[in-house]
Scaffold this active site. Structure first.
Site, mmCIF file in Angstrom:
data_model
loop_
_atom_site.group_PDB
_atom_site.id
_atom_site.type_symbol
_atom_site.label_atom_id
_atom_site.label_comp_id
_atom_site.label_asym_id
_atom_site.label_seq_id
_atom_site.Cartn_x
_atom_site.Cartn_y
_atom_site.Cartn_z
ATOM 1 C CG ASP A 1 -5.153 -10.364 2.678
ATOM 2 O OD1 ASP A 1 -5.215 -10.319 2.089
ATOM 3 O OD2 ASP A 1 -4.488 -9.136 3.257
ATOM 4 C CG ASP B 1 -2.628 -8.627 0.789
ATOM 5 O OD1 ASP B 1 -2.011 -8.122 1.790
ATOM 6 O OD2 ASP B 1 -3.640 -7.701 0.538
ATOM 7 C CG HIS C 1 -2.135 -1.334 1.158
ATOM 8 N ND1 HIS C 1 -2.071 -1.161 0.265
ATOM 9 C CD2 HIS C 1 -2.701 -2.519 1.873
ATOM 10 C CE1 HIS C 1 -3.657 -2.087 0.233
ATOM 11 N NE2 HIS C 1 -3.186 -3.089 1.599
ATOM 12 C CG HIS D 1 -6.991 -5.263 1.156
ATOM 13 N ND1 HIS D 1 -6.235 -6.088 2.227
ATOM 14 C CD2 HIS D 1 -7.910 -5.443 2.115
ATOM 15 C CE1 HIS D 1 -6.753 -6.532 3.474
ATOM 16 N NE2 HIS D 1 -7.551 -5.838 3.418
#
Ligand code: Q9C
Ligand code: ZN
Length: 573
Positions: free
Chosen positions: A514, A425, A391, A427
């Site tokens: 995740d 991932d 991120h 996200h």
């Protein structure tokens, strides 16, 4: 010290350089049949038959040069392998290379669950040799293999019949059961011999010259020549020579421990992954230090400087949570350092603590150490980075990330070839996308939960495709909450096809557990079976792959997911 490296193809400059050295050793070791040097290159470059999986194992000496090689032809459908050539450089004085190479071959096959290894050794019977004086040498060679439990097959026509395959030079077919106690069944031996004639020599097993030889494997189990007296066993290979995966771990991540309520990005995550990898035979590597320069290639000096200084000013218990966000005033960073946090951060849940900078630097070191291993020819390296990175944008931290570990690694690799950065991932990796958005030398591909439903909420849409010279070199696969194995793997297959078309030299995989069912930050339902399937598909890309740890916050999923992924990654034959 001999190092070993295995080559599954020759896509990289290093591979091609080593292949040339292998050919050179071959020609000097077997001067009477120089034409096979070309054939070695063909096996490795063209992979002419889908039913033969060639592997070249090279021994690398102190100076980095190849000192020996073993060419292994694996028959994946049969789970047997044929050792085509094993030779060490006749010019080196280093001893024991041949033995070490043979052990490396066995180790690789054991790792992959092979059922046995076959190879030819010139006959030790004087009467059957064109040059009877070779009998003694051949006896010694058989003696060498005997110590590993590899014995010549008896009672067949194989070692008595001149054919187009052996060109009149009679050999024993030797069988090494590896560590198996099970005898070799006649049917399995026939299947192997048939495959050998067909796949290595291009002969039809029904050929009148060949068919009787195949049929002569009648004894069940196949008879192996038992040693007349007890043979001293080969010393057990004390140190492992080949590792399927190198794992880079970094202890300094523990310095970054935010004891905030609900802050799921915590040190035990790394312990959970490591527990999952126990017993899989991975090698553990400590990180080296690389300094700040490589970070500057993907982050601005302003962000790096802010993180360094703000972090250093904080006491052990202090935290800075960003509070004001001068979003529309990019030219006015607030003077007050605590108020400046919002200028460099994308969310309000990723605070800065006094060791965040040190830990973030260590995570980058971890990724770069992995990168160097890949550069040195490793096939799979897992950089167990923490804090995560995907991120982190050129000038912003957030989403539990400070520096973009995967992007720093991908940038370094991009100086040596085309890089595909695949982010799996849950996200969207907004940081990685942003860093390479205008570049064509790093293809960024991400599979994630649709940003209408998941962090970061502002990027990860399918219409973000890159810009300028990077147009067409970013691809997003936003998937709905609830995505299961089937839907996930469908997207993954498409993403991997897209990557294959780009023909990268390196793959960087940002991995987040995740995506698994039950993650506290996630919405997908990928299972451990799904994770294993992902690992298999990544391995099937046949690319040097740096795996970089991103998210995943359920300790059970971290443990079982990492194990399943790694099992899938190394399962392919
Ligand atoms: N308390 C990574 O997986 N979700 N970052 C919001 C707010 C956070 C995930 C939680 C998702 C960030 C690297
Ligand atoms: Zn995540």
């Amino acid at each position: 010290m001999i190092r070993f490296r295995y080559l599954f193809g020759v896509g990289r400059e290093l591979d091609r350089a080593q292949l040339a050295q292998v050919q050179d050793i071959y020609r000097r070791s077997f001067p009477y049949a120089p034409e096979y040097a070309e054939k070695i290159a063909q096996w490795m470059e063209k992979r002419p038959r889908p039913d033969v999986d060639p592997v070249l194992i090279v021994a690398v000496g102190e100076g980095g040069g190849v000192t020996g090689f073993a060419l292994l032809l694996r028959f994946p459908d049969l789970k047997y392998a044929y050792l085509d050539y094993l030779a060490s450089d006749p010019g080196t004085r280093a001893r024991g290379i041949g033995g070490a190479l043979y052990e490396a071959v066995r180790e690789l096959l054991l790792q992959k669950g092979a059922k046995g290894l076959f190879f030819d050794v010139p006959h030790d019977n004087q009467k059957l040799l064109k040059d009877p004086s070779r009998a003694a040498v051949n006896q010694r060679r058989l003696g060498f293999y005997r110590r590993y439990g590899a014995l010549p097959i008896e009672g067949t026509l194989y070692d008595k019949t001149p054919t187009r395959a052996n060109e009149g030079y009679l050999t024993h077919l030797v069988f090494d059961p590896l560590d198996r106690r099970r005898p070799l069944r006649a049917q399995a031996a026939r299947a192997f011999v048939r495959a050998l004639y067909e796949r290595k020599y291009g002969l039809n097993p029904k050929d009148p010259e060949i068919a009787p030889i195949v049929a002569s494997f009648k004894d069940d189990p196949v008879r192996l020549r038992q040693p007349r007296r007890a043979v001293p066993e080969a010393p057990p290979a004390t140190q492992r020579r080949l590792f399927p995966v190198q794992v880079v771990t970094n202890d300094r991540h523990r310095l970054h421990h935010l004891k905030e309520r609900g802050y799921v990005e915590r040190p035990v995550r790394v312990d959970a992954v490591l527990r999952g990898l126990e017993g899989l035979g991975v090698a553990h590597v400590k990180p080296r230090h690389f300094g700040e320069t490589p970070i500057r290639a993907v982050h601005t000096a302003a962000l790096i400087g802010y993180l360094a200084r703000a972090s250093a000013r904080l006491g052990p218990k202090d935290l800075i949570y960003p509070t004001v966000f001068p979003l529309r005033r990019r030219r006015r960073p607030p003077r007050e350092f605590e108020m400046r946090a919002g200028y460099y951060c994308i969310d309000t849940f990723t605070p800065l603590a006094h060791n965040s900078y040190v830990a973030a630097r260590a995570a980058v070191d971890c990724a770069l150490t992995g990168t160097v291993l890949i550069e040195h020819g490793e096939r799979f390296v897992y950089a167990l980075c923490r804090p995560p990175g995907h991120h982190a944008e050129p000038e912003a931290w957030g989403g539990f990330c400070y520096f973009n570990n995967a992007a720093v690694a991908a940038h370094r690799l991009s100086t040596q070839g085309r890089v595909a950065l695949l982010d799996i991932d849950h996200h969207h990796g907004n940081g990685s996308q942003e860093i390479f958005y205008r570049r064509a030398d790093v293809l960024t591909v991400s599979i994630h939960c649709h940003p209408d439903h998941a962090f970061p909420y502002f990027t990860g849409f399918a219409d973000e495709k890159g810009a300028g010279p990077g147009k067409g070199f970013n691809r997003n696969y936003p998937l709905p909450p609830g995505t299961d194995d089937t839907a996930y793997l469908k997207a993954l297959d498409d993403a991997l096809k897209h990557i294959t078309r780009y023909a990268p030299h390196f793959l960087v995989l940002s991995i987040g557990y995740d995506i698994m069912k039950g993650d506290p930050t996630g919405t997908f339902n990928v299972s451990t079976t799904g994770m294993r399937a992902i690992g298999r598909r990544i391995a099937a890309m046949r690319l040097p792959t740096l795996i970089v740890q991103e998210g995943g916050y359920s300790l059970g999923n971290l443990r079982h997911g990492a194990r399943a992924f790694m099992t899938g990654l190394t399962a392919t034959w």
